[in-house]
Design a protein around this motif. Structure first.
Motif, PDB file in Angstrom:
ATOM      1  N   GLU A 112       0.823  -1.211   0.000  1.00 18.28           N
ATOM      2  CA  GLU A 112       0.000   0.000   0.000  1.00 18.28           C
ATOM      3  C   GLU A 112       0.861   1.267   0.000  1.00 18.28           C
ATOM      4  OE1 GLU A 112      -4.329   0.429   1.900  1.00 18.28           O
ATOM      5  OE2 GLU A 112      -2.720   0.406   3.390  1.00 18.28           O
ATOM      6  N   GLU A 113       1.910   1.299   0.869  1.00 18.59           N
ATOM      7  CA  GLU A 113       2.713   2.516   1.023  1.00 18.59           C
ATOM      8  C   GLU A 113       3.770   2.675  -0.060  1.00 18.59           C
ATOM      9  OE1 GLU A 113       4.407   2.882   4.893  1.00 18.59           O
ATOM     10  OE2 GLU A 113       2.472   3.072   5.905  1.00 18.59           O
ATOM     11  N   GLN A 114       4.383   1.568  -0.484  1.00 20.90           N
ATOM     12  CA  GLN A 114       5.510   1.665  -1.410  1.00 20.90           C
ATOM     13  C   GLN A 114       5.113   1.429  -2.874  1.00 20.90           C
ATOM     14  OE1 GLN A 114       8.492   2.688  -0.191  1.00 20.90           O
ATOM     15  NE2 GLN A 114       7.462   2.774   1.792  1.00 20.90           N
ATOM     16  N   LEU A 115       4.119   0.574  -3.118  1.00 21.16           N
ATOM     17  CA  LEU A 115       3.768   0.215  -4.494  1.00 21.16           C
ATOM     18  C   LEU A 115       2.408   0.767  -4.936  1.00 21.16           C
ATOM     19  CD1 LEU A 115       4.915  -3.529  -4.420  1.00 21.16           C
ATOM     20  CD2 LEU A 115       6.213  -1.541  -5.220  1.00 21.16           C
ATOM     21  N   ARG A 116       1.688   1.370  -3.966  1.00 21.30           N
ATOM     22  CA  ARG A 116       0.343   1.905  -4.263  1.00 21.30           C
ATOM     23  C   ARG A 116      -0.586   0.814  -4.808  1.00 21.30           C
ATOM     24  NH1 ARG A 116       2.673   5.007  -1.624  1.00 21.30           N
ATOM     25  NH2 ARG A 116       2.927   7.243  -1.907  1.00 21.30           N
ATOM     26  N   ILE A 117      -0.438  -0.383  -4.254  1.00 19.89           N
ATOM     27  CA  ILE A 117      -1.294  -1.521  -4.617  1.00 19.89           C
ATOM     28  C   ILE A 117      -2.155  -1.859  -3.401  1.00 19.89           C
ATOM     29  CG2 ILE A 117      -1.313  -3.963  -5.268  1.00 19.89           C
ATOM     30  CD1 ILE A 117       1.293  -3.512  -6.749  1.00 19.89           C
ATOM     31  N   SER A 118      -3.363  -2.304  -3.640  1.00 18.09           N
ATOM     32  CA  SER A 118      -4.310  -2.604  -2.574  1.00 18.09           C
ATOM     33  C   SER A 118      -3.696  -3.510  -1.500  1.00 18.09           C
ATOM     34  CB  SER A 118      -5.552  -3.277  -3.167  1.00 18.09           C
ATOM     35  OG  SER A 118      -6.308  -3.920  -2.176  1.00 18.09           O
ATOM     36  N   PHE A 119      -3.977  -3.207  -0.246  1.00 22.44           N
ATOM     37  CA  PHE A 119      -3.550  -4.010   0.909  1.00 22.44           C
ATOM     38  C   PHE A 119      -3.942  -5.470   0.713  1.00 22.44           C
ATOM     39  CE2 PHE A 119      -4.325  -5.964   5.005  1.00 22.44           C
ATOM     40  CZ  PHE A 119      -3.342  -5.478   5.845  1.00 22.44           C
ATOM     41  N   GLN A 120      -5.207  -5.704   0.339  1.00 18.33           N
ATOM     42  CA  GLN A 120      -5.716  -7.071   0.208  1.00 18.33           C
ATOM     43  C   GLN A 120      -5.027  -7.845  -0.916  1.00 18.33           C
ATOM     44  OE1 GLN A 120      -7.700  -4.501   0.963  1.00 18.33           O
ATOM     45  NE2 GLN A 120      -8.413  -5.197   2.972  1.00 18.33           N
ATOM     46  N   ILE A 121      -4.756  -7.180  -2.038  1.00 16.60           N
ATOM     47  CA  ILE A 121      -4.091  -7.848  -3.161  1.00 16.60           C
ATOM     48  C   ILE A 121      -2.682  -8.284  -2.763  1.00 16.60           C
ATOM     49  CG2 ILE A 121      -3.119  -7.514  -5.469  1.00 16.60           C
ATOM     50  CD1 ILE A 121      -5.558  -5.787  -6.108  1.00 16.60           C
ATOM     51  N   GLY A 122      -1.951  -7.399  -2.083  1.00 14.38           N
ATOM     52  CA  GLY A 122      -0.601  -7.731  -1.632  1.00 14.38           C
ATOM     53  C   GLY A 122      -0.591  -8.919  -0.692  1.00 14.38           C
ATOM     54  N   VAL A 123      -1.538  -8.946   0.229  1.00 15.93           N
ATOM     55  CA  VAL A 123      -1.616 -10.045   1.189  1.00 15.93           C
ATOM     56  C   VAL A 123      -1.963 -11.360   0.490  1.00 15.93           C
ATOM     57  CG1 VAL A 123      -2.885 -10.948   3.174  1.00 15.93           C
ATOM     58  CG2 VAL A 123      -2.187  -8.552   3.134  1.00 15.93           C
ATOM     59  N   LEU A 124      -2.925 -11.328  -0.417  1.00 17.41           N
ATOM     60  CA  LEU A 124      -3.355 -12.555  -1.106  1.00 17.41           C
ATOM     61  C   LEU A 124      -2.231 -13.136  -1.967  1.00 17.41           C
ATOM     62  CD1 LEU A 124      -6.992 -11.513  -2.096  1.00 17.41           C
ATOM     63  CD2 LEU A 124      -6.340 -13.320  -0.480  1.00 17.41           C
ATOM     64  N   LEU A 125      -1.497 -12.284  -2.681  1.00 18.64           N
ATOM     65  CA  LEU A 125      -0.371 -12.762  -3.502  1.00 18.64           C
ATOM     66  C   LEU A 125       0.696 -13.433  -2.629  1.00 18.64           C
ATOM     67  CD1 LEU A 125       0.077  -9.783  -6.016  1.00 18.64           C
ATOM     68  CD2 LEU A 125      -0.748 -12.089  -6.540  1.00 18.64           C
ATOM     69  N   THR A 126       0.972 -12.831  -1.478  1.00 17.64           N
ATOM     70  CA  THR A 126       1.978 -13.383  -0.567  1.00 17.64           C
ATOM     71  C   THR A 126       1.517 -14.708   0.023  1.00 17.64           C
ATOM     72  OG1 THR A 126       2.607 -11.115  -0.019  1.00 17.64           O
ATOM     73  CG2 THR A 126       3.439 -12.861   1.419  1.00 17.64           C
ATOM     74  N   MET A 127       0.238 -14.831   0.311  1.00 17.32           N
ATOM     75  CA  MET A 127      -0.313 -16.095   0.824  1.00 17.32           C
ATOM     76  C   MET A 127      -0.108 -17.223  -0.176  1.00 17.32           C
ATOM     77  SD  MET A 127      -3.845 -14.610   2.503  1.00 17.32           S
ATOM     78  CE  MET A 127      -4.640 -16.228   2.553  1.00 17.32           C
ATOM     79  N   VAL A 128      -0.337 -16.950  -1.447  1.00 17.39           N
ATOM     80  CA  VAL A 128      -0.168 -17.981  -2.483  1.00 17.39           C
ATOM     81  C   VAL A 128       1.294 -18.400  -2.572  1.00 17.39           C
ATOM     82  CG1 VAL A 128      -0.304 -18.452  -4.958  1.00 17.39           C
ATOM     83  CG2 VAL A 128      -2.176 -17.229  -3.812  1.00 17.39           C
ATOM     84  N   LEU A 129       2.214 -17.432  -2.578  1.00 15.64           N
ATOM     85  CA  LEU A 129       3.644 -17.739  -2.657  1.00 15.64           C
ATOM     86  C   LEU A 129       4.103 -18.526  -1.435  1.00 15.64           C
ATOM     87  CD1 LEU A 129       6.268 -17.366  -4.245  1.00 15.64           C
ATOM     88  CD2 LEU A 129       6.600 -15.191  -3.048  1.00 15.64           C
ATOM     89  N   THR A 130       3.596 -18.178  -0.271  1.00 15.36           N
ATOM     90  CA  THR A 130       3.933 -18.890   0.965  1.00 15.36           C
ATOM     91  C   THR A 130       3.496 -20.350   0.893  1.00 15.36           C
ATOM     92  OG1 THR A 130       3.737 -16.860   2.271  1.00 15.36           O
ATOM     93  CG2 THR A 130       3.561 -18.953   3.468  1.00 15.36           C
ATOM     94  N   PHE A 131       2.287 -20.575   0.450  1.00 18.94           N
ATOM     95  CA  PHE A 131       1.768 -21.935   0.343  1.00 18.94           C
ATOM     96  C   PHE A 131       2.616 -22.783  -0.605  1.00 18.94           C
ATOM     97  CE2 PHE A 131      -1.023 -25.047  -1.788  1.00 18.94           C
ATOM     98  CZ  PHE A 131      -1.377 -25.807  -0.692  1.00 18.94           C
TER      99      PHE A 131
END
Length: 349
Positions: A112-131
């Motif tokens: 949100e702060e550095q890339l101006r991308i939605s909080f939820q989108i950033g979290v969901l992408l990271t969840m997929v990579l983690t899995f």
């Protein structure tokens, strides 16, 4: 020392560093709360924390090796006995879950702060990579950290060097709040306890997988030294921007943005890597407690449930979690440190 042992020691060190540095460390929020607010007392506090990382980290790794542990359950059963171990395991699972929440909230704040991308989108992408990473087990975690940690070290030390060379911003050597002279001791112990309490979930099974005691000892020392370099560099850099840096959710991100676009981009990549490395360690440790390693399908389902629950709780915000929950977990983890250091009977090899 053979080449194989050296390679193993470096992998252990990178995994140790990657497990400890996460959203709180990498963003600067943890360092801000535990050390920077202490002014000049931050530096002896950091050195004490690094000593504890080296000493106790090696003890945890070697205990994992002797117990041939697959999860930290074997360690808690040995240290506390079967009656108390269940309570300790529950506490550690709660702690791992909420730090997993903090990692997801931190990555959301980063997007949100550095890339101006939605909080939820950033979290969901990271969840997929983690899995996807956890599907490979401990080997996946070690490989990910072997790539991420050298980048993290380079970026953190570059920020320190640039801050050191900026003559118009000198370090603030005054405490930001009224603190007792001995506060640096309790703050350092609490910080080390918090992070070692979290690192147990990976260090114990890592010690159980590595057969070489020498590689574990050297890896533990190198890991502590790397953490010390990153802590000292980040602390100095942030002290040059006090008190204005207190306004930011990701203070280290603000520092990187004051240099040039390339530095900001590199920091964003490194910060994401740091959050991701701790996230996979926490989710792996939590999953290993809730599902048997011998039942992979069950483990995958548990991992999905952990990440989904953490996603919803992460909406409370990153700095709130670090400010209020981390000190509580640090004080409770202090019990684990005391028991680890208590003289005990020797294990049979």
């Amino acid at each position: 020392m053979t080449r194989t042992e050296l390679r193993l020691a470096l992998q252990i060190a990178f995994t140790y560093i990657g497990t400890v540095v996460g959203a709180g460390f990498a963003s600067g929020q943890e360092i801000l709360q535990f050390f920077t607010m202490l002014g000049p007392y931050a530096y002896p506090g950091i050195l004490l924390a690094v000593f504890l990382f080296g000493w106790i980290g090696i003890k945890i790794l070697l205990l994992g090796r002797k117990l041939e542990a697959e999860s930290y359950r074997e360690l808690t059963a040995y240290l506390f006995g079967p009656r108390i171990a269940g309570t300790i395991d529950t506490f550690m699972m709660v702690m791992l879950f909420f730090v997993t929440v903090a990692m997801l909230a931190g990555v959301g704040a980063l997007f949100e702060e550095q890339l101006r991308i939605s909080f939820q989108i950033g979290v969901l992408l990271t969840m997929v990579l983690t899995f996807l990473t956890i599907l490979r087990g401990m080997k996946g975690i070690m490989l990910a950290n072997s790539i991420i940690v050298p980048i993290m070290l380079a970026v953190t030390l570059t920020i320190f060097a640039k801050s050191f060379l900026q003559s118009d911003h000198l370090p603030n050597l005054h405490t930001i709040q009224n603190v007792a002279p001995w506060r640096w001791i309790t703050s350092a112990i609490s910080y080390a306890a918090l992070n070692l309490g979290l690192a147990v979930s990976v260090l114990v099974p890592l010690g159980g997988e590595i057969k070489s005691a020498r590689a574990l000892k050297i890896g533990g020392l190198l890991g502590a030294a790397g953490l010390g370099l990153m802590l000292l560099g980040a602390q100095y850099a942030m002290s040059t921007r006090l008190p204005g840096i207190l306004e930011f959710e990701v203070p280290m991100g603000f520092l990187a943005s004051t240099f040039n676009p390339l530095m900001k981009a590199l920091f964003t990549v490194a910060l994401f890597g740091e959050i991701y490395s701790t996230l996979i360690a926490n989710v792996y440790g939590l999953g290993s407690q809730l599902a048997s390693p011998r039942r992979p399908v069950q483990g995958y389902l548990v991992t999905i449930l952990i990440l989904t629950a953490a996603f919803f709780v992460a909406q409370v915000g990153f700095s709130n979690i670090v400010q209020y929950l981390y000190p509580i977990f640090g004080n409770l983890s202090f019990l684990l440190l005391l028991v680890l250091l208590w003289p005990r009977r020797k294990l049979k090899n």
